[in-house]
Design a protein around this motif. Sequence first.
Motif, short mmCIF file in Angstrom:
data_model
loop_
_atom_site.label_atom_id
_atom_site.label_comp_id
_atom_site.label_asym_id
_atom_site.label_seq_id
_atom_site.Cartn_x
_atom_site.Cartn_y
_atom_site.Cartn_z
N TYR A 171 8.07 -3.66 -6.84
CA TYR A 171 8.15 -2.20 -6.74
C TYR A 171 6.95 -1.71 -5.94
O TYR A 171 5.81 -2.14 -6.16
CB TYR A 171 8.13 -1.56 -8.13
N ALA A 172 7.21 -0.80 -4.99
CA ALA A 172 6.15 -0.15 -4.22
C ALA A 172 6.42 1.34 -4.21
O ALA A 172 7.53 1.78 -3.87
CB ALA A 172 6.07 -0.68 -2.79
N GLN A 173 5.42 2.12 -4.63
CA GLN A 173 5.62 3.56 -4.68
C GLN A 173 5.80 4.16 -3.29
O GLN A 173 6.62 5.04 -3.08
CB GLN A 173 4.43 4.22 -5.37
N ARG A 174 5.07 3.63 -2.32
CA ARG A 174 5.16 4.12 -0.95
C ARG A 174 4.88 2.99 0.02
O ARG A 174 4.05 2.14 -0.25
CB ARG A 174 4.19 5.29 -0.72
N VAL A 175 5.57 3.02 1.14
CA VAL A 175 5.35 2.04 2.21
C VAL A 175 5.01 2.81 3.47
O VAL A 175 5.81 3.60 3.97
CB VAL A 175 6.59 1.16 2.45
N ASP A 176 3.80 2.61 4.00
CA ASP A 176 3.38 3.29 5.22
C ASP A 176 4.03 2.66 6.43
O ASP A 176 4.55 1.54 6.38
CB ASP A 176 1.85 3.23 5.35
N GLN A 177 3.99 3.38 7.56
CA GLN A 177 4.60 2.88 8.78
C GLN A 177 3.90 1.63 9.31
O GLN A 177 4.49 0.85 10.03
CB GLN A 177 4.58 3.97 9.87
N ASN A 178 2.64 1.45 8.93
CA ASN A 178 1.92 0.25 9.37
C ASN A 178 2.16 -0.94 8.45
O ASN A 178 1.54 -2.00 8.60
CB ASN A 178 0.43 0.53 9.48
N GLY A 179 3.06 -0.80 7.46
CA GLY A 179 3.41 -1.90 6.58
C GLY A 179 2.59 -2.00 5.32
O GLY A 179 2.83 -2.89 4.50
N ILE A 180 1.63 -1.11 5.11
CA ILE A 180 0.81 -1.12 3.90
C ILE A 180 1.61 -0.54 2.74
O ILE A 180 2.16 0.56 2.84
CB ILE A 180 -0.49 -0.33 4.09
N MET A 181 1.70 -1.30 1.64
CA MET A 181 2.42 -0.86 0.45
C MET A 181 1.43 -0.31 -0.57
O MET A 181 0.39 -0.92 -0.84
CB MET A 181 3.21 -2.03 -0.14
N ARG A 182 1.75 0.84 -1.16
CA ARG A 182 0.86 1.53 -2.09
C ARG A 182 1.40 1.40 -3.51
O ARG A 182 2.61 1.47 -3.73
CB ARG A 182 0.74 3.01 -1.72
N ASN A 183 0.45 1.26 -4.49
CA ASN A 183 0.81 1.18 -5.91
C ASN A 183 1.91 0.14 -6.12
O ASN A 183 3.06 0.45 -6.41
CB ASN A 183 1.24 2.53 -6.46
N LEU A 184 1.52 -1.10 -5.95
CA LEU A 184 2.45 -2.21 -5.91
C LEU A 184 2.50 -2.93 -7.25
O LEU A 184 1.46 -3.16 -7.89
CB LEU A 184 2.01 -3.18 -4.80
N PHE A 185 3.74 -3.26 -7.69
CA PHE A 185 3.93 -4.04 -8.91
C PHE A 185 4.85 -5.22 -8.59
O PHE A 185 5.87 -5.05 -7.93
CB PHE A 185 4.56 -3.19 -10.02
N ILE A 186 4.48 -6.41 -9.09
CA ILE A 186 5.28 -7.62 -8.87
C ILE A 186 5.52 -8.28 -10.23
O ILE A 186 4.56 -8.53 -10.98
CB ILE A 186 4.58 -8.61 -7.92
N HIS A 187 6.77 -8.57 -10.53
CA HIS A 187 7.11 -9.23 -11.79
C HIS A 187 7.83 -10.54 -11.48
O HIS A 187 8.82 -10.57 -10.75
CB HIS A 187 8.03 -8.33 -12.64
N ILE A 188 7.28 -11.64 -12.06
CA ILE A 188 7.86 -12.97 -11.85
C ILE A 188 8.32 -13.50 -13.20
O ILE A 188 7.51 -13.62 -14.14
CB ILE A 188 6.84 -13.93 -11.22
N GLU A 189 9.59 -13.82 -13.29
CA GLU A 189 10.15 -14.38 -14.52
C GLU A 189 10.13 -15.90 -14.43
O GLU A 189 10.60 -16.49 -13.45
CB GLU A 189 11.58 -13.89 -14.70
N ARG A 190 9.58 -16.55 -15.48
CA ARG A 190 9.52 -18.00 -15.54
C ARG A 190 10.22 -18.49 -16.79
O ARG A 190 10.48 -17.72 -17.72
CB ARG A 190 8.07 -18.49 -15.52
#
Length: 388
Positions: A171-190
Amino acid sequence: MPRAAFARNACMRIIDRYLFRQLAVPVVIAVGALTLVALLGQSLGQLDLIVERGQSAWTVAKVTFLALPQVVTLILPIGVLVGALLALNRLHSEHEIVVCYAGGMSRWRVIDPAIRLSVLVALVALISNLFIQPAGMREMREELHSVRADLAAILVQEGEFVQGAPNLTIYAQRVDQNGIMRNLFIHIERTDGATLYDAATGRITSLDGRPAMILNEGSSSEFSGAGVLNFLSFDEYVFDLTPYAVEPDPLHYKESDRWLTELFFPDPDNEWEQGNREKLYAEGHARLASPLYVIGFMVMALAAVLGGSFSRTGYGRRIAVYSATAIAVRLLGFAVLSAAGSSVWVNVVQYLLPLGLIWFGMRVLFRQRVDRRVAIGAGPERFAGAQA
């Protein structure tokens, strides 16, 4: 050469250039207007690159302009028809064509500038079909292939939880035009638990040829099956995306992307090309035959305005009939192109249709109606009325 004949030829050349300019300007304007409409349609059709793939406006503009040569080739006959009808109707209604006839110009001499203009536009269309279109379409296909293989576009959608790969949610709250992702969350299920990453910013890059995501100013929380929580904060963390990278489909060029030699001489070692030989042949013949429609549409415009008697009320009916005929033949040409994809002999019809359009328009232009009836015993008044 006598001075009178020299002066007459010079006058004719001036009139030729005048008629050519009067025709060329409306044709260029008509083609330009239709191109702008096509450009708008193309750009709207590519908005999914921004909405769904998160690409920049430059990528959309690049893809749109690369596909434009193919669209322009299709609209050139319509632009020639519209521009020529506007110009010829004005010239005829303002008696300029009548003045040309009265000055001793033959019908062929009058239509010669229009024919030369259509041949010039047809040559431009042919060059576009043979060189510009395949080059642009191949570049566009490669650009779209790279967009589909873009991990940032596959794994991240602004403001949405995306499961771009099995057991991975980003999940990314915002993605800038230069590819920078803001307020990023990553969930990995194992199988033995789960791992959660959160970061203020992140960006996808390549490290030693391997895809990775650089996370900045964040933390990681790892839950094990035994209920143990491991927490770690970091200033920068490299998250390896190699296990989640999706292998893109191999790049495939369609019929419209191929050079003429590739269309007429398919690779014997390529299974797809050998299985689609008829479609490739049909596309190749269409590239060669379609510029003839430019000349055919110009001839039909000439026939609509100059192929009948002078009318003070205009030529709306003739223009409608001949324009509809030309457009109907062009639509039939698309149907023939589709049919030629399964029957090679149908390709002959791709040439016969525009050539038939040219023949029909020329026949209308140069037909002569001579009234050979003589009223024997008619008085002078009656004879004069018959001649009028």
